[in-house]
Design a protein around this motif. Structure first.
Motif, mmCIF file in Angstrom:
data_model
loop_
_atom_site.group_PDB
_atom_site.id
_atom_site.type_symbol
_atom_site.label_atom_id
_atom_site.label_comp_id
_atom_site.label_asym_id
_atom_site.label_seq_id
_atom_site.Cartn_x
_atom_site.Cartn_y
_atom_site.Cartn_z
ATOM 1 N N ASN A 167 0.824 -1.205 0.000
ATOM 2 C CA ASN A 167 0.000 0.000 0.000
ATOM 3 C C ASN A 167 0.859 1.257 0.000
ATOM 4 O OD1 ASN A 167 -2.469 -1.414 0.047
ATOM 5 N ND2 ASN A 167 -2.355 -1.646 2.267
ATOM 6 N N VAL A 168 1.919 1.238 0.810
ATOM 7 C CA VAL A 168 2.823 2.389 0.847
ATOM 8 C C VAL A 168 3.542 2.521 -0.485
ATOM 9 C CG1 VAL A 168 4.764 3.465 2.042
ATOM 10 C CG2 VAL A 168 3.118 2.105 3.336
ATOM 11 N N ALA A 169 3.963 1.394 -1.047
ATOM 12 C CA ALA A 169 4.645 1.422 -2.341
ATOM 13 C C ALA A 169 3.741 2.034 -3.412
ATOM 14 C CB ALA A 169 5.074 0.017 -2.740
ATOM 15 N N GLY A 170 2.459 1.669 -3.380
ATOM 16 C CA GLY A 170 1.525 2.243 -4.348
ATOM 17 C C GLY A 170 1.401 3.751 -4.198
ATOM 18 N N ALA A 171 1.371 4.215 -2.956
ATOM 19 C CA ALA A 171 1.308 5.660 -2.718
ATOM 20 C C ALA A 171 2.573 6.356 -3.208
ATOM 21 C CB ALA A 171 1.102 5.928 -1.226
ATOM 22 N N LEU A 172 3.715 5.707 -3.012
ATOM 23 C CA LEU A 172 4.975 6.270 -3.482
ATOM 24 C C LEU A 172 5.008 6.330 -5.005
ATOM 25 C CD1 LEU A 172 7.387 4.477 -1.001
ATOM 26 C CD2 LEU A 172 7.095 6.951 -1.181
ATOM 27 N N HIS A 173 4.506 5.291 -5.665
ATOM 28 C CA HIS A 173 4.451 5.299 -7.131
ATOM 29 C C HIS A 173 3.582 6.453 -7.616
ATOM 30 C CE1 HIS A 173 5.243 0.662 -7.156
ATOM 31 N NE2 HIS A 173 6.277 1.369 -6.732
ATOM 32 N N ALA A 204 7.918 0.181 -9.889
ATOM 33 C CA ALA A 204 7.814 1.638 -9.919
ATOM 34 C C ALA A 204 7.951 2.172 -11.340
ATOM 35 C CB ALA A 204 8.878 2.254 -9.017
ATOM 36 N N ILE A 205 8.890 1.629 -12.102
ATOM 37 C CA ILE A 205 9.076 2.088 -13.479
ATOM 38 C C ILE A 205 7.854 1.744 -14.323
ATOM 39 C CG2 ILE A 205 10.490 1.800 -15.552
ATOM 40 C CD1 ILE A 205 12.884 1.294 -13.707
ATOM 41 N N ALA A 206 7.209 0.611 -14.026
ATOM 42 C CA ALA A 206 6.012 0.217 -14.764
ATOM 43 C C ALA A 206 4.886 1.230 -14.610
ATOM 44 C CB ALA A 206 5.538 -1.155 -14.294
ATOM 45 N N ALA A 207 4.921 2.013 -13.532
ATOM 46 C CA ALA A 207 3.879 3.014 -13.297
ATOM 47 C C ALA A 207 4.172 4.341 -13.984
ATOM 48 C CB ALA A 207 3.718 3.247 -11.789
ATOM 49 N N ILE A 208 5.324 4.435 -14.657
ATOM 50 C CA ILE A 208 5.717 5.674 -15.329
ATOM 51 C C ILE A 208 5.538 5.494 -16.828
ATOM 52 C CG2 ILE A 208 7.614 7.284 -15.758
ATOM 53 C CD1 ILE A 208 8.792 6.440 -13.069
ATOM 54 N N HIS A 209 4.741 6.336 -17.448
ATOM 55 C CA HIS A 209 4.408 6.185 -18.866
ATOM 56 C C HIS A 209 5.190 7.193 -19.701
ATOM 57 C CE1 HIS A 209 1.011 3.378 -18.173
ATOM 58 N NE2 HIS A 209 0.936 4.017 -17.017
ATOM 59 N N THR A 210 6.456 6.894 -19.889
ATOM 60 C CA THR A 210 7.298 7.726 -20.746
ATOM 61 C C THR A 210 8.114 6.814 -21.659
ATOM 62 O OG1 THR A 210 9.192 7.751 -19.219
ATOM 63 C CG2 THR A 210 7.514 9.463 -18.925
#
Length: 347
Positions: A160-166, A198-204
Protein backbone atom coordinates in the motif's frame (compact mmCIF):
# COMPACT_ATOMS: atom_id res chain seq x y z
CA UNK A 1 52.18 31.41 35.70
CA UNK A 2 48.87 33.03 36.67
CA UNK A 3 45.50 31.93 35.33
CA UNK A 4 45.13 34.82 32.90
CA UNK A 5 48.48 34.13 31.26
CA UNK A 6 47.73 30.39 31.07
CA UNK A 7 44.42 31.15 29.39
CA UNK A 8 46.07 33.43 26.86
CA UNK A 9 48.90 31.02 25.99
CA UNK A 10 46.94 27.76 26.02
CA UNK A 11 43.68 28.98 24.48
CA UNK A 12 41.55 27.73 27.36
CA UNK A 13 39.16 30.20 28.95
CA UNK A 14 39.66 31.21 32.58
CA UNK A 15 36.17 29.91 33.28
CA UNK A 16 37.11 26.45 31.97
CA UNK A 17 40.39 26.49 33.91
CA UNK A 18 38.47 27.15 37.12
CA UNK A 19 36.11 24.30 36.20
CA UNK A 20 39.10 21.98 35.71
CA UNK A 21 40.34 23.02 39.14
CA UNK A 22 36.96 22.26 40.74
CA UNK A 23 36.90 18.79 39.17
CA UNK A 24 40.47 18.09 40.24
CA UNK A 25 41.36 17.61 36.59
CA UNK A 26 44.02 20.34 36.40
CA UNK A 27 44.57 21.67 39.90
CA UNK A 28 47.38 24.25 40.16
CA UNK A 29 49.75 23.33 42.93
CA UNK A 30 50.76 26.86 43.89
CA UNK A 31 49.13 30.01 45.15
CA UNK A 32 50.46 33.53 45.17
CA UNK A 33 50.68 35.54 48.38
CA UNK A 34 47.41 37.10 47.34
CA UNK A 35 45.73 33.68 46.97
CA UNK A 36 45.68 33.58 43.16
CA UNK A 37 46.18 30.29 41.30
CA UNK A 38 49.72 29.76 40.09
CA UNK A 39 50.39 27.07 37.48
CA UNK A 40 53.68 25.16 37.38
CA UNK A 41 55.28 23.58 34.30
CA UNK A 42 53.81 20.20 35.31
CA UNK A 43 50.35 21.78 35.58
CA UNK A 44 50.68 23.22 32.08
CA UNK A 45 51.82 19.84 30.76
CA UNK A 46 48.79 18.16 32.34
CA UNK A 47 46.54 20.82 30.85
CA UNK A 48 47.88 20.03 27.37
CA UNK A 49 47.26 16.31 27.99
CA UNK A 50 43.67 17.05 28.97
CA UNK A 51 43.06 19.14 25.87
CA UNK A 52 44.62 16.45 23.66
CA UNK A 53 42.34 13.78 25.11
CA UNK A 54 39.31 16.02 24.64
CA UNK A 55 40.10 16.35 20.93
CA UNK A 56 39.63 12.57 20.73
CA UNK A 57 36.13 12.93 22.11
CA UNK A 58 36.79 11.96 25.73
CA UNK A 59 34.60 13.54 28.38
CA UNK A 60 36.25 15.38 31.28
CA UNK A 61 35.66 12.43 33.61
CA UNK A 62 37.15 10.02 31.08
CA UNK A 63 40.18 12.28 30.61
CA UNK A 64 40.67 12.36 34.41
CA UNK A 65 40.48 8.57 34.60
CA UNK A 66 42.95 8.21 31.76
CA UNK A 67 45.46 10.47 33.53
CA UNK A 68 44.98 9.35 37.13
CA UNK A 69 44.16 5.62 37.09
CA UNK A 70 47.21 3.37 36.45
CA UNK A 71 45.08 0.37 35.40
CA UNK A 72 42.95 2.39 32.97
CA UNK A 73 42.63 0.42 29.68
CA UNK A 74 42.69 2.84 26.76
CA UNK A 75 41.81 0.21 24.13
CA UNK A 76 38.24 -0.26 25.42
CA UNK A 77 37.64 3.47 25.60
CA UNK A 78 39.07 4.08 22.14
CA UNK A 79 36.81 1.32 20.75
CA UNK A 80 33.78 3.04 22.30
CA UNK A 81 34.91 6.37 20.88
CA UNK A 82 35.19 4.85 17.42
CA UNK A 83 31.63 3.46 17.60
CA UNK A 84 30.22 6.73 18.92
CA UNK A 85 32.06 8.70 16.27
CA UNK A 86 30.71 6.49 13.52
CA UNK A 87 27.19 6.94 14.86
CA UNK A 88 27.68 10.70 14.98
CA UNK A 89 29.06 10.75 11.43
CA UNK A 90 26.11 8.67 10.20
CA UNK A 91 23.70 11.10 11.87
CA UNK A 92 25.50 14.06 10.31
CA UNK A 93 25.46 12.41 6.88
CA UNK A 94 21.73 11.77 7.25
CA UNK A 95 21.21 15.40 8.19
CA UNK A 96 23.28 16.53 5.20
CA UNK A 97 21.28 14.26 2.87
CA UNK A 98 18.01 15.69 4.15
CA UNK A 99 19.27 19.25 3.77
CA UNK A 100 20.30 18.50 0.20
CA UNK A 101 16.86 17.02 -0.49
CA UNK A 102 15.16 20.11 0.88
CA UNK A 103 17.46 22.29 -1.21
CA UNK A 104 16.78 20.22 -4.35
CA UNK A 105 13.05 20.77 -3.89
CA UNK A 106 13.67 24.55 -4.15
CA UNK A 107 11.33 25.64 -1.36
CA UNK A 108 10.10 29.22 -1.76
CA UNK A 109 8.96 29.77 1.83
CA UNK A 110 9.57 28.34 5.28
CA UNK A 111 6.16 26.69 5.09
CA UNK A 112 7.48 24.69 2.13
CA UNK A 113 10.57 23.68 4.12
CA UNK A 114 8.45 22.49 7.04
CA UNK A 115 6.19 20.52 4.73
CA UNK A 116 9.15 18.75 3.10
CA UNK A 117 10.72 17.99 6.48
CA UNK A 118 7.40 16.53 7.65
CA UNK A 119 7.35 14.28 4.59
CA UNK A 120 10.95 13.16 5.11
CA UNK A 121 10.31 12.33 8.77
CA UNK A 122 7.10 10.52 7.85
CA UNK A 123 8.95 8.31 5.37
CA UNK A 124 11.13 7.13 8.26
CA UNK A 125 8.15 6.11 10.42
CA UNK A 126 7.93 2.48 11.52
CA UNK A 127 4.17 2.58 10.92
CA UNK A 128 3.20 1.68 7.35
CA UNK A 129 -0.16 3.42 7.81
CA UNK A 130 1.58 6.62 8.88
CA UNK A 131 4.01 6.46 5.95
CA UNK A 132 1.12 6.07 3.54
CA UNK A 133 -0.84 8.90 5.16
CA UNK A 134 2.10 11.30 4.98
CA UNK A 135 2.67 10.52 1.28
CA UNK A 136 -0.97 10.87 0.28
CA UNK A 137 -1.44 14.07 2.30
CA UNK A 138 1.02 15.98 0.13
CA UNK A 139 -1.04 18.79 -1.38
CA UNK A 140 1.44 20.33 -3.75
CA UNK A 141 2.46 23.18 -1.45
CA UNK A 142 6.12 22.37 -2.12
CA UNK A 143 7.94 20.28 -4.66
CA UNK A 144 8.43 16.67 -3.70
CA UNK A 145 11.99 15.59 -2.81
CA UNK A 146 12.40 13.12 -5.66
CA UNK A 147 15.59 11.51 -4.37
CA UNK A 148 13.92 10.70 -1.06
CA UNK A 149 10.91 9.20 -2.84
CA UNK A 150 13.12 6.96 -4.98
CA UNK A 151 15.09 5.82 -1.94
CA UNK A 152 11.84 5.04 -0.13
CA UNK A 153 10.45 3.12 -3.13
CA UNK A 154 13.52 0.90 -3.38
CA UNK A 155 13.30 0.00 0.31
CA UNK A 156 9.53 -0.16 0.88
CA UNK A 157 8.04 -3.60 1.67
CA UNK A 158 4.42 -2.60 2.25
CA UNK A 159 2.41 -2.77 -1.00
CA UNK A 160 0.00 0.00 0.00
CA UNK A 161 2.82 2.39 0.85
CA UNK A 162 4.64 1.42 -2.34
CA UNK A 163 1.52 2.24 -4.35
CA UNK A 164 1.31 5.66 -2.72
CA UNK A 165 4.98 6.27 -3.48
CA UNK A 166 4.45 5.30 -7.13
CA UNK A 167 1.56 7.76 -7.30
CA UNK A 168 3.68 10.53 -5.81
CA UNK A 169 6.59 9.89 -8.15
CA UNK A 170 4.26 9.84 -11.15
CA UNK A 171 3.18 13.38 -10.22
CA UNK A 172 6.67 14.73 -10.85
CA UNK A 173 6.58 13.79 -14.53
CA UNK A 174 9.31 11.20 -14.82
CA UNK A 175 11.85 12.78 -12.50
CA UNK A 176 13.81 10.18 -10.58
CA UNK A 177 13.52 7.61 -13.37
CA UNK A 178 17.27 7.27 -13.82
CA UNK A 179 17.75 6.67 -10.09
CA UNK A 180 15.01 4.05 -10.20
CA UNK A 181 16.67 2.43 -13.19
CA UNK A 182 19.83 1.92 -11.14
CA UNK A 183 17.69 -0.32 -8.94
CA UNK A 184 17.29 -2.72 -11.87
CA UNK A 185 21.01 -3.46 -11.58
CA UNK A 186 20.92 -4.20 -7.84
CA UNK A 187 22.23 -7.53 -6.65
CA UNK A 188 19.29 -7.93 -4.27
CA UNK A 189 16.25 -9.23 -6.12
CA UNK A 190 13.79 -7.41 -3.83
CA UNK A 191 15.25 -4.06 -4.91
CA UNK A 192 15.01 -5.00 -8.59
CA UNK A 193 11.37 -5.97 -8.10
CA UNK A 194 10.56 -2.65 -6.43
CA UNK A 195 12.37 -0.76 -9.17
CA UNK A 196 10.52 -2.63 -11.94
CA UNK A 197 7.13 -2.08 -10.30
CA UNK A 198 7.81 1.64 -9.92
CA UNK A 199 9.08 2.09 -13.48
CA UNK A 200 6.01 0.22 -14.76
CA UNK A 201 3.88 3.01 -13.30
CA UNK A 202 5.72 5.67 -15.33
CA UNK A 203 4.41 6.19 -18.87
CA UNK A 204 7.30 7.73 -20.75
CA UNK A 205 9.51 6.63 -23.61
CA UNK A 206 12.48 6.43 -21.27
CA UNK A 207 10.54 4.17 -18.90
CA UNK A 208 9.74 1.83 -21.79
CA UNK A 209 13.45 1.55 -22.61
CA UNK A 210 14.25 0.48 -19.05
CA UNK A 211 11.34 -1.98 -18.97
CA UNK A 212 12.59 -3.67 -22.12
CA UNK A 213 15.92 -4.15 -20.38
CA UNK A 214 14.09 -5.68 -17.40
CA UNK A 215 12.66 -8.39 -19.68
CA UNK A 216 16.07 -10.07 -19.49
CA UNK A 217 16.17 -10.14 -15.69
CA UNK A 218 16.75 -13.61 -14.20
CA UNK A 219 13.85 -13.11 -11.78
CA UNK A 220 10.39 -14.03 -13.07
CA UNK A 221 8.65 -11.36 -11.00
CA UNK A 222 10.80 -8.58 -12.44
CA UNK A 223 10.11 -9.89 -15.95
CA UNK A 224 6.40 -10.01 -15.17
CA UNK A 225 6.25 -6.36 -14.08
CA UNK A 226 8.05 -5.35 -17.26
CA UNK A 227 6.05 -7.59 -19.59
CA UNK A 228 2.62 -6.53 -18.33
CA UNK A 229 3.53 -2.84 -18.54
CA UNK A 230 5.00 -3.19 -22.02
CA UNK A 231 2.12 -5.35 -23.22
CA UNK A 232 -0.42 -2.75 -22.10
CA UNK A 233 1.50 -0.18 -24.18
CA UNK A 234 1.46 -2.34 -27.29
CA UNK A 235 5.12 -3.31 -27.20
CA UNK A 236 5.56 -6.69 -28.91
CA UNK A 237 8.91 -7.28 -27.20
CA UNK A 238 6.86 -8.43 -24.21
CA UNK A 239 5.27 -11.39 -26.03
CA UNK A 240 7.80 -14.11 -25.02
CA UNK A 241 7.64 -13.10 -21.36
CA UNK A 242 3.83 -12.94 -21.46
CA UNK A 243 3.67 -16.42 -22.99
CA UNK A 244 5.95 -17.63 -20.21
CA UNK A 245 3.62 -16.08 -17.63
CA UNK A 246 0.61 -17.82 -19.15
CA UNK A 247 2.35 -21.18 -18.98
CA UNK A 248 3.73 -20.79 -15.48
CA UNK A 249 1.21 -18.58 -13.63
CA UNK A 250 0.29 -17.08 -11.22
CA UNK A 251 -0.50 -13.92 -13.23
CA UNK A 252 -1.58 -15.88 -16.28
CA UNK A 253 -4.94 -14.09 -16.59
CA UNK A 254 -3.30 -10.66 -16.76
CA UNK A 255 -0.74 -11.98 -19.24
CA UNK A 256 -3.48 -13.46 -21.43
CA UNK A 257 -5.36 -10.15 -21.46
CA UNK A 258 -2.17 -8.34 -22.47
CA UNK A 259 -1.60 -10.85 -25.28
CA UNK A 260 -5.17 -10.32 -26.45
CA UNK A 261 -4.56 -6.58 -26.59
CA UNK A 262 -1.35 -7.06 -28.55
CA UNK A 263 -3.11 -9.14 -31.22
CA UNK A 264 -5.52 -6.26 -31.90
CA UNK A 265 -2.74 -3.76 -32.61
CA UNK A 266 -0.13 -5.93 -34.32
CA UNK A 267 -0.18 -8.66 -36.96
CA UNK A 268 1.08 -11.23 -34.49
CA UNK A 269 -2.09 -13.09 -33.55
CA UNK A 270 -1.25 -16.21 -35.57
CA UNK A 271 2.31 -16.29 -34.20
CA UNK A 272 1.06 -15.94 -30.62
CA UNK A 273 -1.49 -18.74 -31.07
CA UNK A 274 1.13 -20.95 -32.69
CA UNK A 275 3.53 -20.37 -29.79
CA UNK A 276 0.78 -21.12 -27.27
CA UNK A 277 -0.20 -24.30 -29.10
CA UNK A 278 3.41 -25.47 -29.26
CA UNK A 279 3.87 -24.90 -25.55
CA UNK A 280 0.60 -26.70 -24.86
CA UNK A 281 1.68 -29.72 -26.93
CA UNK A 282 4.96 -29.99 -25.03
CA UNK A 283 3.45 -29.50 -21.57
CA UNK A 284 2.69 -32.70 -19.70
CA UNK A 285 0.77 -31.34 -16.70
CA UNK A 286 -2.89 -30.42 -16.72
CA UNK A 287 -2.63 -27.08 -14.82
CA UNK A 288 -0.21 -25.63 -17.39
CA UNK A 289 -2.25 -26.89 -20.37
CA UNK A 290 -5.42 -25.56 -18.76
CA UNK A 291 -3.96 -22.08 -18.30
CA UNK A 292 -2.95 -21.98 -21.96
CA UNK A 293 -6.38 -23.18 -23.07
CA UNK A 294 -8.10 -20.51 -20.99
CA UNK A 295 -5.71 -17.87 -22.33
CA UNK A 296 -6.79 -18.68 -25.90
CA UNK A 297 -10.19 -17.25 -24.98
CA UNK A 298 -8.58 -13.80 -24.82
CA UNK A 299 -7.08 -14.03 -28.31
CA UNK A 300 -9.38 -12.79 -31.09
CA UNK A 301 -9.35 -14.16 -34.61
CA UNK A 302 -9.71 -17.41 -36.46
CA UNK A 303 -6.34 -18.86 -35.40
CA UNK A 304 -7.34 -18.99 -31.75
CA UNK A 305 -10.77 -20.33 -32.72
CA UNK A 306 -9.21 -23.18 -34.70
CA UNK A 307 -6.86 -24.00 -31.83
CA UNK A 308 -9.80 -24.18 -29.41
CA UNK A 309 -11.75 -26.37 -31.82
CA UNK A 310 -8.86 -28.83 -31.96
CA UNK A 311 -8.64 -28.83 -28.18
CA UNK A 312 -12.27 -29.93 -27.86
CA UNK A 313 -10.95 -33.36 -28.94
CA UNK A 314 -7.99 -33.31 -26.54
CA UNK A 315 -7.10 -36.53 -24.72
CA UNK A 316 -7.46 -34.69 -21.41
CA UNK A 317 -11.17 -34.36 -20.65
CA UNK A 318 -10.60 -31.22 -18.55
CA UNK A 319 -8.90 -29.49 -21.46
CA UNK A 320 -11.50 -30.66 -23.95
CA UNK A 321 -14.45 -29.54 -21.83
CA UNK A 322 -12.83 -26.17 -21.10
CA UNK A 323 -12.20 -25.51 -24.80
CA UNK A 324 -15.80 -26.49 -25.59
CA UNK A 325 -17.12 -24.19 -22.88
CA UNK A 326 -15.08 -21.27 -24.24
CA UNK A 327 -16.41 -21.80 -27.76
CA UNK A 328 -19.92 -22.11 -26.39
CA UNK A 329 -19.58 -18.82 -24.51
CA UNK A 330 -18.16 -17.08 -27.56
CA UNK A 331 -20.97 -18.33 -29.79
CA UNK A 332 -23.59 -17.33 -27.22
CA UNK A 333 -22.09 -13.86 -27.05
CA UNK A 334 -22.23 -13.49 -30.81
CA UNK A 335 -25.90 -14.54 -30.92
CA UNK A 336 -26.82 -12.03 -28.23
CA UNK A 337 -24.95 -9.18 -29.92
CA UNK A 338 -27.58 -6.73 -31.30
CA UNK A 339 -27.69 -6.19 -35.05
CA UNK A 340 -27.88 -2.64 -36.38
CA UNK A 341 -31.32 -1.59 -37.56
CA UNK A 342 -31.85 -0.02 -40.98
CA UNK A 343 -34.89 2.20 -40.59
CA UNK A 344 -36.00 3.96 -43.73
CA UNK A 345 -35.74 7.74 -43.52
CA UNK A 346 -38.96 9.60 -43.06
CA UNK A 347 -40.25 11.66 -45.92
Amino acid sequence: MLIGEVSQRCGVSTRMLRHYDTLGLVKPRGRTSGGYREYSADDIRRLFHVESLRTLGLSLNEAKRALDEPDFAPADLVGDLIRHTRQRIAAEEELLANLERVDAASPAQWEDVLHIVTLLRGLESESAAHRQQVILSHNGIASLPVEALVEAILSEDDLNVAGALHWSLARVAGHGLEDLAHGLDAGEVAIRRRAAAAIAAIHTTEATVHLRRALDDPDATVRAYAALALGSRGNIDSIPALLEMVAEGPRDVEAAEALGLLTTISPSADDIVEAMHTTLDHADDTPTRLRITQALAEIPGTAARRALSRLTHDRDRTIASTAAAIINTQDHGRRRRPTPSHTAPRT
